[in-house]
Design a protein around this motif. Structure first.
Motif, PDB file in Angstrom:
ATOM      1  N   VAL A 138      18.318  70.853  28.686  1.00  0.00           N
ATOM      2  CA  VAL A 138      17.497  72.111  29.015  1.00  0.00           C
ATOM      3  C   VAL A 138      16.093  71.711  28.811  1.00  0.00           C
ATOM      4  CG1 VAL A 138      19.183  73.626  28.875  1.00  0.00           C
ATOM      5  CG2 VAL A 138      17.987  73.197  26.949  1.00  0.00           C
ATOM      6  N   THR A 139      14.921  72.688  29.131  1.00  0.00           N
ATOM      7  CA  THR A 139      13.722  72.491  28.912  1.00  0.00           C
ATOM      8  C   THR A 139      13.183  73.585  27.885  1.00  0.00           C
ATOM      9  OG1 THR A 139      12.884  73.957  30.855  1.00  0.00           O
ATOM     10  CG2 THR A 139      13.027  71.453  31.031  1.00  0.00           C
ATOM     11  N   LYS A 140      14.166  74.683  27.871  1.00  0.00           N
ATOM     12  CA  LYS A 140      13.966  75.547  26.675  1.00  0.00           C
ATOM     13  C   LYS A 140      15.201  75.634  25.915  1.00  0.00           C
ATOM     14  CE  LYS A 140      12.653  79.638  28.068  1.00  0.00           C
ATOM     15  NZ  LYS A 140      12.428  80.943  28.730  1.00  0.00           N
ATOM     16  N   ALA A 141      15.160  75.656  24.554  1.00  0.00           N
ATOM     17  CA  ALA A 141      16.159  75.786  23.740  1.00  0.00           C
ATOM     18  C   ALA A 141      17.258  76.810  24.040  1.00  0.00           C
ATOM     19  CB  ALA A 141      15.941  75.686  22.349  1.00  0.00           C
ATOM     20  N   VAL A 142      16.428  78.089  24.404  1.00  0.00           N
ATOM     21  CA  VAL A 142      17.310  79.393  24.698  1.00  0.00           C
ATOM     22  C   VAL A 142      17.995  79.264  25.866  1.00  0.00           C
ATOM     23  CG1 VAL A 142      15.561  80.580  25.950  1.00  0.00           C
ATOM     24  CG2 VAL A 142      17.271  81.791  24.546  1.00  0.00           C
ATOM     25  N   ASP A 143      17.797  78.381  26.689  1.00  0.00           N
ATOM     26  CA  ASP A 143      18.658  78.192  27.850  1.00  0.00           C
ATOM     27  C   ASP A 143      20.032  77.326  27.739  1.00  0.00           C
ATOM     28  OD1 ASP A 143      16.923  79.352  29.403  1.00  0.00           O
ATOM     29  OD2 ASP A 143      15.787  77.493  29.990  1.00  0.00           O
ATOM     30  N   TRP A 144      20.231  76.691  26.344  1.00  0.00           N
ATOM     31  CA  TRP A 144      21.438  76.152  25.892  1.00  0.00           C
ATOM     32  C   TRP A 144      22.249  77.312  25.518  1.00  0.00           C
ATOM     33  CZ3 TRP A 144      23.402  71.869  27.975  1.00  0.00           C
ATOM     34  CH2 TRP A 144      24.486  71.259  27.388  1.00  0.00           C
ATOM     35  N   PRO A 145      23.720  77.474  26.286  1.00  0.00           N
ATOM     36  CA  PRO A 145      24.403  78.344  25.923  1.00  0.00           C
ATOM     37  C   PRO A 145      25.322  78.031  24.698  1.00  0.00           C
ATOM     38  CG  PRO A 145      25.141  77.493  27.737  1.00  0.00           C
ATOM     39  CD  PRO A 145      24.238  76.641  27.582  1.00  0.00           C
ATOM     40  N   TYR A 146      25.351  76.827  24.351  1.00  0.00           N
ATOM     41  CA  TYR A 146      26.394  76.329  23.154  1.00  0.00           C
ATOM     42  C   TYR A 146      25.674  76.198  21.863  1.00  0.00           C
ATOM     43  CZ  TYR A 146      28.682  75.370  27.649  1.00  0.00           C
ATOM     44  OH  TYR A 146      29.218  75.537  29.052  1.00  0.00           O
ATOM     45  N   SER A 147      24.792  77.310  21.372  1.00  0.00           N
ATOM     46  CA  SER A 147      24.153  77.074  20.399  1.00  0.00           C
ATOM     47  C   SER A 147      23.688  78.463  19.613  1.00  0.00           C
ATOM     48  CB  SER A 147      22.651  76.644  21.035  1.00  0.00           C
ATOM     49  OG  SER A 147      21.735  76.834  19.654  1.00  0.00           O
ATOM     50  N   SER A 148      23.718  78.386  18.542  1.00  0.00           N
ATOM     51  CA  SER A 148      23.479  79.685  17.537  1.00  0.00           C
ATOM     52  C   SER A 148      22.200  80.084  17.463  1.00  0.00           C
ATOM     53  CB  SER A 148      23.974  79.438  16.325  1.00  0.00           C
ATOM     54  OG  SER A 148      23.176  78.238  15.449  1.00  0.00           O
ATOM     55  N   ILE A 149      21.346  79.535  18.540  1.00  0.00           N
ATOM     56  CA  ILE A 149      20.129  80.047  18.696  1.00  0.00           C
ATOM     57  C   ILE A 149      20.026  81.451  18.976  1.00  0.00           C
ATOM     58  CG2 ILE A 149      19.602  79.167  20.937  1.00  0.00           C
ATOM     59  CD1 ILE A 149      16.749  78.546  20.089  1.00  0.00           C
ATOM     60  N   HIS A 150      20.876  81.672  19.822  1.00  0.00           N
ATOM     61  CA  HIS A 150      21.077  83.080  20.484  1.00  0.00           C
ATOM     62  C   HIS A 150      21.140  84.145  19.427  1.00  0.00           C
ATOM     63  CE1 HIS A 150      21.174  81.219  24.266  1.00  0.00           C
ATOM     64  NE2 HIS A 150      21.926  80.357  23.738  1.00  0.00           N
ATOM     65  N   ARG A 151      21.961  83.716  18.373  1.00  0.00           N
ATOM     66  CA  ARG A 151      22.298  84.701  17.345  1.00  0.00           C
ATOM     67  C   ARG A 151      20.969  84.856  16.569  1.00  0.00           C
ATOM     68  NH1 ARG A 151      26.143  82.290  12.987  1.00  0.00           N
ATOM     69  NH2 ARG A 151      24.417  81.365  12.520  1.00  0.00           N
ATOM     70  N   ALA A 152      20.089  83.748  16.110  1.00  0.00           N
ATOM     71  CA  ALA A 152      18.864  83.716  15.689  1.00  0.00           C
ATOM     72  C   ALA A 152      17.861  84.769  16.268  1.00  0.00           C
ATOM     73  CB  ALA A 152      18.560  82.372  15.309  1.00  0.00           C
ATOM     74  N   ILE A 153      17.869  84.535  17.850  1.00  0.00           N
ATOM     75  CA  ILE A 153      16.962  85.213  18.384  1.00  0.00           C
ATOM     76  C   ILE A 153      17.475  86.921  18.137  1.00  0.00           C
ATOM     77  CG2 ILE A 153      16.366  86.089  20.760  1.00  0.00           C
ATOM     78  CD1 ILE A 153      16.463  82.856  21.430  1.00  0.00           C
ATOM     79  N   ARG A 154      18.668  87.221  18.162  1.00  0.00           N
ATOM     80  CA  ARG A 154      19.023  88.638  18.303  1.00  0.00           C
ATOM     81  C   ARG A 154      18.731  89.085  16.815  1.00  0.00           C
ATOM     82  NH1 ARG A 154      23.750  86.724  20.136  1.00  0.00           N
ATOM     83  NH2 ARG A 154      25.012  86.773  18.350  1.00  0.00           N
ATOM     84  N   LEU A 155      18.726  88.481  15.787  1.00  0.00           N
ATOM     85  CA  LEU A 155      18.515  89.038  14.513  1.00  0.00           C
ATOM     86  C   LEU A 155      16.985  88.871  14.269  1.00  0.00           C
ATOM     87  CD1 LEU A 155      21.197  86.909  12.508  1.00  0.00           C
ATOM     88  CD2 LEU A 155      21.092  89.289  13.053  1.00  0.00           C
TER      89      LEU A 155
END
Length: 167
Positions: A138-155
């Motif tokens: 991916v070119t943006k980390a947030v575009d990778w669905p298999y990452s806990s980055i999404h939890r970090a963004i939500r928090l």
């Protein structure tokens, strides 16, 4: 040769765990089974996942173990075994693995690093989140669905635009 691991109860560790076949996409093809294996082992042997990313052939994770507990090798062995038993046998199993009743799915060893301080933790969390970009998935980390980055963004720990590959 005796392999020496850090053995500090209640500590935080960074891990890299690889499939034996580094050309495989098994971890993504069977992501639900991997998630279930991790969930099951976390239930029986608790630990906190600080950050995690799953790529086709390997994963990176940061775990914090409970106070008084340093047994991450048992947890990884159980996760690997639970995942392996849940999928159909299609891999080539070499003689040495057959003798030990092992599947040919995972590399036997994995990398672990004892997190030393908050700066070290932040560096390894960033490494985890940026890994799919680094590998060109991916070119943006947030575009990778298999990452806990999404939890970090939500928090609210990081911004959605964090980890954009500069062209």
């Amino acid at each position: 040769m005796q392999y020496r691991r850090a053995n500090i109860a209640g500590a935080t560790y960074f891990f890299t765990v690889n499939l034996a076949n580094r050309k495989s996409a098994l971890l993504l093809e069977q992501i639900d089974l991997l998630r279930e294996a991790i969930r099951k082992i976390r239930h029986s042997h608790p630990f906190k996942i600080i950050a995690i990313v799953v790529l086709p052939d390997h994963l990176h994770a940061i775990w914090r173990l409970p106070v008084g507990d340093a047994d991450f090798p048992l947890r990884w062995a159980l996760i690997k075994a639970t995942f392996s038993r849940s999928i159909q046998k299609t891999e080539v199993i070499i003689k040495s693995r057959k003798l030990k009743r092992e599947r040919g799915i995972w590399q036997r060893r994995y990398w672990e690093h004892l997190i030393r301080d908050d700066e070290d933790l932040a560096k390894h969390v960033a490494y985890i989140y940026f890994n799919p970009v680094k590998h060109g998935y991916v070119t943006k980390a947030v575009d990778w669905p298999y990452s806990s980055i999404h939890r970090a963004i939500r928090l609210g720990d990081i911004d959605e635009e964090w980890g954009v590959q500069q062209i």
